[in-house]
Design an enzyme around this catalytic site. Sequence first.
Site, PDB file in Angstrom:
ATOM      1  N   HIS A 100       0.850  -1.190   0.000  1.00  0.00           N
ATOM      2  CA  HIS A 100       0.000   0.000   0.000  1.00  0.00           C
ATOM      3  C   HIS A 100       0.882   1.235   0.000  1.00  0.00           C
ATOM      4  O   HIS A 100       1.955   1.228   0.608  1.00  0.00           O
ATOM      5  CB  HIS A 100      -0.897   0.017   1.248  1.00  0.00           C
ATOM      6  CG  HIS A 100      -2.070   0.912   1.102  1.00  0.00           C
ATOM      7  ND1 HIS A 100      -2.003   2.249   1.386  1.00  0.00           N
ATOM      8  CD2 HIS A 100      -3.340   0.661   0.694  1.00  0.00           C
ATOM      9  CE1 HIS A 100      -3.192   2.788   1.154  1.00  0.00           C
ATOM     10  NE2 HIS A 100      -4.014   1.852   0.730  1.00  0.00           N
ATOM     11  N   ASP A 141      -7.970  -5.335  -0.216  1.00  0.00           N
ATOM     12  CA  ASP A 141      -8.432  -6.191  -1.305  1.00  0.00           C
ATOM     13  C   ASP A 141      -8.054  -7.663  -1.133  1.00  0.00           C
ATOM     14  O   ASP A 141      -8.490  -8.504  -1.909  1.00  0.00           O
ATOM     15  CB  ASP A 141      -7.859  -5.683  -2.640  1.00  0.00           C
ATOM     16  CG  ASP A 141      -8.458  -4.349  -3.022  1.00  0.00           C
ATOM     17  OD1 ASP A 141      -9.690  -4.240  -2.982  1.00  0.00           O
ATOM     18  OD2 ASP A 141      -7.706  -3.415  -3.342  1.00  0.00           O
TER      19      ASP A 141
HETATM   20  N1  CMC Z   1       4.096  -7.553  -4.629  1.00  0.00           N
HETATM   21  C1  CMC Z   1       5.441  -7.573  -4.743  1.00  0.00           C
HETATM   22  N2  CMC Z   1       6.234  -6.497  -4.565  1.00  0.00           N
HETATM   23  C2  CMC Z   1       5.620  -5.343  -4.258  1.00  0.00           C
HETATM   24  C3  CMC Z   1       4.230  -5.245  -4.120  1.00  0.00           C
HETATM   25  C4  CMC Z   1       3.466  -6.402  -4.324  1.00  0.00           C
HETATM   26  N3  CMC Z   1       2.137  -6.362  -4.210  1.00  0.00           N
HETATM   27  N4  CMC Z   1       3.898  -3.978  -3.818  1.00  0.00           N
HETATM   28  C5  CMC Z   1       5.052  -3.297  -3.767  1.00  0.00           C
HETATM   29  N5  CMC Z   1       6.096  -4.119  -4.026  1.00  0.00           N
HETATM   30  C6  CMC Z   1       7.516  -3.769  -4.011  1.00  0.00           C
HETATM   31  C7  CMC Z   1       7.869  -2.905  -5.204  1.00  0.00           C
HETATM   32  O1  CMC Z   1       8.264  -3.696  -6.295  1.00  0.00           O
HETATM   33  C8  CMC Z   1       8.995  -2.067  -4.635  1.00  0.00           C
HETATM   34  O2  CMC Z   1      10.144  -2.877  -4.584  1.00  0.00           O
HETATM   35  P1  CMC Z   1      11.621  -2.211  -4.821  1.00  0.00           P
HETATM   36  O3  CMC Z   1      11.794  -1.268  -3.668  1.00  0.00           O
HETATM   37  O4  CMC Z   1      12.554  -3.363  -4.814  1.00  0.00           O
HETATM   38  O5  CMC Z   1      11.539  -1.507  -6.127  1.00  0.00           O
HETATM   39  C9  CMC Z   1       8.569  -1.812  -3.206  1.00  0.00           C
HETATM   40  O6  CMC Z   1       7.729  -2.931  -2.869  1.00  0.00           O
HETATM   41  C10 CMC Z   1       7.816  -0.514  -3.000  1.00  0.00           C
HETATM   42  O7  CMC Z   1       6.668  -0.544  -3.831  1.00  0.00           O
HETATM   43  P2  CMC Z   1       6.126   0.658  -4.690  1.00  0.00           P
HETATM   44  O8  CMC Z   1       5.687   0.130  -6.032  1.00  0.00           O
HETATM   45  O9  CMC Z   1       7.088   1.781  -4.692  1.00  0.00           O
HETATM   46  O10 CMC Z   1       4.865   1.058  -3.859  1.00  0.00           O
HETATM   47  P3  CMC Z   1       3.711   2.050  -4.306  1.00  0.00           P
HETATM   48  O11 CMC Z   1       3.353   2.819  -3.118  1.00  0.00           O
HETATM   49  O12 CMC Z   1       4.088   2.815  -5.531  1.00  0.00           O
HETATM   50  O13 CMC Z   1       2.532   1.063  -4.761  1.00  0.00           O
HETATM   51  C11 CMC Z   1       0.688  -0.376  -4.623  1.00  0.00           C
HETATM   52  C12 CMC Z   1       1.494   0.704  -3.921  1.00  0.00           C
HETATM   53  C13 CMC Z   1      -0.574  -0.667  -3.832  1.00  0.00           C
HETATM   54  C14 CMC Z   1       0.258   0.125  -6.021  1.00  0.00           C
HETATM   55  C15 CMC Z   1       1.561  -1.649  -4.765  1.00  0.00           C
HETATM   56  O14 CMC Z   1       1.905  -2.124  -3.472  1.00  0.00           O
HETATM   57  C16 CMC Z   1       0.871  -2.741  -5.548  1.00  0.00           C
HETATM   58  O15 CMC Z   1       0.941  -2.733  -6.787  1.00  0.00           O
HETATM   59  N6  CMC Z   1       0.162  -3.708  -4.882  1.00  0.00           N
HETATM   60  C17 CMC Z   1      -0.585  -4.730  -5.564  1.00  0.00           C
HETATM   61  C18 CMC Z   1      -1.896  -4.169  -6.069  1.00  0.00           C
HETATM   62  C19 CMC Z   1      -2.882  -3.959  -4.932  1.00  0.00           C
HETATM   63  O16 CMC Z   1      -3.080  -4.809  -4.084  1.00  0.00           O
HETATM   64  N7  CMC Z   1      -3.564  -2.792  -4.968  1.00  0.00           N
HETATM   65  C20 CMC Z   1      -4.586  -2.433  -3.972  1.00  0.00           C
HETATM   66  C21 CMC Z   1      -4.159  -1.284  -3.129  1.00  0.00           C
HETATM   67  S1  CMC Z   1      -5.153  -1.056  -1.652  1.00  0.00           S
HETATM   68  C22 CMC Z   1      -6.735  -0.649  -2.148  1.00  0.00           C
HETATM   69  C23 CMC Z   1      -6.843   0.522  -3.027  1.00  0.00           C
HETATM   70  O17 CMC Z   1      -6.473   1.617  -2.662  1.00  0.00           O
HETATM   71  O18 CMC Z   1      -7.340   0.342  -4.114  1.00  0.00           O
END
Ligand code: CMC
Length: 429
Positions: free
Chosen positions: A307, A364
């Site tokens: 998140h 989710d």
């Molecule tokens: N699985 C594997 N690795 C992950 C995941 C995941 N679900 N989420 C983040 N990471 C890793 C990411 O690759 C990064 O690694 P590194 O530092 O090595 O590059 C690190 O964790 C930080 O992640 P980020 O992409 O910078 O985080 P963000 O804040 O930009 O993204 C997010 C947040 C929710 C989009 C992301 O965690 C994600 O894609 N999760 C899966 C989709 C999901 O479940 N979405 C629902 C969100 S909650 C409800 C809503 O608001 O809709």
Amino acid sequence: MEKTATIQIGDRSYEYPVIVGTENEKAIDIRKLRSDSGYISYDDGYANTGSCTSDITYVDGEKGILRHRGYSIEQLSESSSFMEMVWLLIYGELPRKADFDEFREKVRRGAHVHEDLKHHYLGFPPRSHPMAILSSMLNALGCYYPEMATNNRETDLERFDEAAAVLVSKVRTLAAMAYRNDRGLPYIYPRKDLRYSENFLHMMFSEPYNEFTDIHGLGHALDLFFLLHADHEQNCSTSTVRMVASGGANLFASVSAGVSALWGPLHGGANTAVIQMLEEIRDSGDDGTRFIEMAKSGKSLMMGFGHRVYKNYDPRAKILGNMTDKVLASLGKKDPLLDIARRLEEAALNDDYFISRKLYPNVDFYSGIILKAIGIPMEMFTVMFAIGRMPGWIANWKEIAEAPKGKIHRPRQIYMGKSERDYIPIENR
Ligand code: CMC
């Protein structure tokens, strides 16, 4: 605590006020940075940017705290209802009985849609996604209430209470119609005697001579699902609603844009993606280990995990996790996907990759399993999120519309394209 912050650029320094929120969140007010210095701030994905001040929802991602108007999500989910949450978010206080009764009556009476609206559904080809339909239909709904959708702030605010009740009520009718349209089933009219969530189940699952009866208390579970999704500060869809509203667009148009923003798999679409992921794991015979390795190597995302704000367990996921057991128990069902989800969660929470990045289950992760148990088909999962999120979008629209000196949202960019060059006629290229 510092009252100002100084930004030093070369040999010049600039001083800006520090803003402190109710819960001690601190920000530097850099609104004058560009006019003072010629510089702007750069923050891809707005991870560090406060786009507004707001009184609606507070999230402390480090501690896993979520409060709406000061009330914790734990208290609200234990003692309140989705309808009360709707009122709380939109009007800022828990409702008094007389006001609440009046509001509920408005929502009850407003569940029917204009008969002509049915014809819009016929324009969608078979297998149209219900999120595409819902977004279009919410905008179309505004056309039936032109006096509430004038794009004139003052007039739209005068009719706000009615518009809010119309949207909260009719979004579930439109959603159920999208589902039934897709299956070629006749539309089921809402009933005035049913509560909000039960009425939705009735419109989804009743047949002309076979009324749906909620013998397992699924309406109550759905109500809790809606309540847990009601608002979550400046997420992608809510920021979209505020962005659209900032240009002066009416409430109907703004929430319609919110539905489109919610659809993506990184946002509300994740509830569908989680089930697809769990099914894939089940079908491949993997115990989750291979999938976790793929997520760690960057080949796939563990859907329902991570998140932008929570660096701790999402409190909504905790409540939904417990609720999943209750729903399945009341139905006398078992779902192998729940076992896979639990195994996956346990493995991830003990794995350095997830621990070091503070990746925990989000709202989710378990919600799809509950919706599946209730009988909601997968293509409707994100629509369910949208019904729940409606009061949050409405409350945020109101906050924008009522802001006395609200500015249009218009971020800047850093241009990285080609510099100015001379046009070359086609024959010389
Ligand atoms: N699985 C594997 N690795 C992950 C995941 C995941 N679900 N989420 C983040 N990471 C890793 C990411 O690759 C990064 O690694 P590194 O530092 O090595 O590059 C690190 O964790 C930080 O992640 P980020 O992409 O910078 O985080 P963000 O804040 O930009 O993204 C997010 C947040 C929710 C989009 C992301 O965690 C994600 O894609 N999760 C899966 C989709 C999901 O479940 N979405 C629902 C969100 S909650 C409800 C809503 O608001 O809709």
